[in-house]
Design an enzyme around this catalytic site. Structure first.
Site, PDB file in Angstrom:
ATOM      1  N   THR A 241     -91.829  91.935  74.118  1.00  0.00           N
ATOM      2  CA  THR A 241     -92.162  92.055  72.701  1.00  0.00           C
ATOM      3  C   THR A 241     -93.666  92.012  72.494  1.00  0.00           C
ATOM      4  OG1 THR A 241     -92.067  89.655  72.421  1.00  0.00           O
ATOM      5  CG2 THR A 241     -90.037  90.877  72.020  1.00  0.00           C
TER       6      THR A 241
ATOM      7  N   LYS B 119     -76.801  79.013  76.980  1.00  0.00           N
ATOM      8  CA  LYS B 119     -75.346  78.939  76.869  1.00  0.00           C
ATOM      9  C   LYS B 119     -74.677  79.791  77.941  1.00  0.00           C
ATOM     10  CE  LYS B 119     -71.452  79.726  73.774  1.00  0.00           C
ATOM     11  NZ  LYS B 119     -70.986  79.956  72.388  1.00  0.00           N
TER      12      LYS B 119
ATOM     13  N   HIS C 180     -97.931  38.088  82.113  1.00  0.00           N
ATOM     14  CA  HIS C 180     -96.557  38.206  81.621  1.00  0.00           C
ATOM     15  C   HIS C 180     -96.519  38.442  80.110  1.00  0.00           C
ATOM     16  CE1 HIS C 180     -95.247  37.289  85.594  1.00  0.00           C
ATOM     17  NE2 HIS C 180     -95.648  36.031  85.558  1.00  0.00           N
TER      18      HIS C 180
END
Length: 629
Positions: A118, A223, A364
């Protein structure tokens, strides 16, 4: 436009036959006149379509599955004007990001694929010396609506979606002269970049950058991935070409590409959704929320050695240029671990809160040392001194550049506990490094992780996972400038005492509850964190503070539920000068009265304490509240 040809008698007959077969419907004819570009001459050609449409009759009709018939006849001077239907292997390419496009196109053509493309992608391929069939040559329909409609056509989507193992699918393609696509390579309009490159982007400009045809092609190919290879990432081009060369049928490879395609579209749609919600309403919490995450690295293990882990970067629009540890640059050292990320995040979030040159040491996830000084070297030493045992093996963070002098101090500093042991750190994080400073720091240890981070942006959404759900809240961006500190025990603190209280409060904000911080002269003396009750946290903080606790400020992250024979009374007895706490307890007045009574019971402090010579150090308690209520 050229004149429209007359409708042929054969078309009328077809319409009549159709009408006779649907007696319970009202049939309407509409003649549509348009032109199409001829594939061979590129000249506009008049085309007439006769459409037969059915409308439901006003009479009741017996239920049937289909009540519509459609017939279309294309009038054209010769067979060449019909849509072309090339055979053989085909690849469809439509890209906004044309990275490595020539490499891909050349590789496909060498493998015998005809390339269909395109607009700009076709031009780029032609400029690279490759032959291209343009989409309009297949569809016999020009690009229209300012590019909104290019590939939304049966000659494109039919060729993508047709199942090769379904005979009636292939017969339908042959009937309509449609060829199949074996490879679809598409990426989308740069919506994400467009809406994040400028804060004041026009709404219409944003909408025009929402891709429609691209996601449709990607989803269709994904798909039908059993027959169509779909690629959305230029990094996958080499793997694609190798797969095609092998002439194999690895369904796992196809499924992985299909997964990536759907993920690509989902992430894209989440960005559009997030942006559009912002344009629609000012509400912070939408009815549904999608957080797009991108894998940054796999980690050796999680919080514990038996847990697998990974690190993801949040790709939400709100996080663009948002700073934080997730986007930090690692200049040196071992790969980051799960706990490294947590600790580095805690250290960076804390140190970024301070406006003066500051050093924060974290162990920590809790700051065990914090100090602000105009001399950053002194701030570093004081931060380590607050708890040198905890600082060893911790994370050290700065809110200023690390130059050569600071780097040498970090590299050579000895532990205050014995004056001999060189301090060891897991991570150093700062906003920037001088060239020499980075060189010196790299010499401290091969494993030392050196991170360069940007300050966290304010106003973010804070998320926290619970079983089966997430909690969402505004990020805690309040600073002392946003807080109104009210003296509620009758005496107004001196300016230095108020500053200590604000400093302690800014520290306690980053300590895990139950949290207590004791500070003086913009230096944390001690902190207590994570205890089931506030009294234990207080005792830990006082033990770490030692004799320096006298005259210091204390900040609590929550109200005191008890006063006498509890935290408030013990704080008074230790010599704390100021307590900053948010209030909200039904026993708030008890805390205030306990403070006043304890102050009366105490003997005056020694004259050597100077400013406290004429009054007891526990004269008042501050209560702080956010200025917005």
């Amino acid at each position: 436009m050229l004149g429209s040809p007359a409708v042929s008698t054969s078309s009328a007959a077809a319409a009549a036959a159709a009408a006779a077969s649907f007696r319970s419907s009202l049939l309407h004819f509409s003649t549509i006149h348009r032109t199409r570009a001829c594939p061979s001459t590129s000249q506009p050609v008049p085309v007439a379509c006769v459409r037969l449409q059915s409308c439901s009759s006003s009479r009741a009709a017996p239920p049937i599955k289909a009540m519509a018939a459609e017939a279309e006849i294309l009038s054209a001077p010769d067979k060449e004007l019909r849509p072309s239907s090339p055979r053989g292997k085909q690849a469809l390419i439509s890209l906004s990001d044309k990275t490595d496009l020539a490499f891909l196109g050349k590789g496909l053509q060498e493998l015998g694929y005809a390339v269909v493309s395109t607009g700009g992608t076709a031009s780029a391929l032609e400029n690279a010396g490759l032959s291209v069939t343009k989409v309009e040559q297949l569809t016999c329909f020009p690009e229209m609506l300012d590019g909104r409609v290019k590939t939304l056509h049966p000659h494109i989507h039919g060729g993508i979606l047709a199942r090769r193992d379904q005979q009636h699918h292939m017969e339908a393609l042959n009937k309509h002269g449609i060829g199949t696509f074996d490879v679809v390579v598409v990426n989308l309009y740069p919506f994400y970049d467009k809406v994040t490159s400028a804060a004041d982007i026009e709404f219409e400009d944003g909408i025009e950058n929402v891709d429609i045809g691209g996601p449709a092609m990607i989803r269709a190919a994904a798909k039908n991935h059993k027959d169509v290879l779909v690629v959305v990432d230029s990094h996958d081009y080499p793997a694609l070409l190798e797969f095609l060369k092998s002439d194999g049928d690895d369904q796992q490879f196809r499924r992985k590409l299909a997964w990536k395609a759907f993920e690509h579209v989902a992430s894209y749609d989440s960005a559009v959704s997030e942006w559009l919600w912002r344009q629609t309403t000012g509400e912070k919490f939408p009815p549904s929320l999608t957080v797009p995450l991108s894998l940054k690295s796999s980690l050796r293990y999680g919080e514990n050695p038996h847990q697998k882990a990974a690190f993801y970067v949040d790709k939400s629009l709100a996080e663009v240029n948002g700073g934080g540890i997730a986007t930090a640059i690692q200049h040196h050292g071992k790969e980051m671990s799960y706990n490294n990320y947590l600790d580095a995040d805690a250290a960076w979030n804390c140190v970024s809160e301070f406006s003066n040159p500051t050093c924060v040491v974290v162990k920590h996830t809790n700051p065990c040392g914090v100090a602000s000084r105009s001399d950053i070297l002194e701030a570093y030493r004081l931060a380590v001194k607050a708890d040198p045992v905890s600082a060893f093996g911790g994370i050290v963070a700065f809110n200023v550049e690390i130059d050569e002098n600071l780097a040498r101090e970090i590299r050579e500093f000895r532990s205050p506990t014995d004056g001999e042991t060189r301090m060891f750190y897991e991570i150093v994080v700062a906003p920037k490094y001088s060239k020499k400073g980075l060189e010196v720091l790299r010499g401290k240890s091969k494993t030392l992780r050196i991170l360069e981070a940007k300050e966290n942006k304010k106003g973010k959404l804070s998320l926290r996972q619970v079983g089966g759900g997430w909690l969402a809240q505004d990020s805690d961006d309040l600073t002392p400038a946003d807080i109104q500190f009210n003296a509620v025990s009758g005496t107004t603190p001196q300016e230095s005492e108020l500053e200590d209280a604000k400093f302690a409060w800014l520290c306690v904000k980053h300590v895990k509850s139950n949290a207590i911080v004791i500070a003086k002269n913009k230096c944390m003396l001690g902190m207590g964190s994570g205890q089931p009750n506030r009294l234990e946290s207080l005792r830990i903080a006082m033990r770490k503070s030692g004799e320096e606790v006298k005259g210091a400020a204390l900040a609590s992250d929550a109200f005191f539920p008890f006063a006498w024979n509890d935290a408030v009374e013990e704080a008074c007895q230790s010599g704390i000068a100021v307590i900053a706490e948010p209030g909200g307890s039904i026993r708030d007045q008890d805390a205030i009265e306990c403070y006043i009574d304890s102050a009366l019971d105490l003997s005056p402090p020694p004259i050597s304490q100077g400013r406290f010579a004429e009054r007891n150090p526990s004269d008042f308690v501050l209560r702080y509240n956010a200025s917005n209520g």
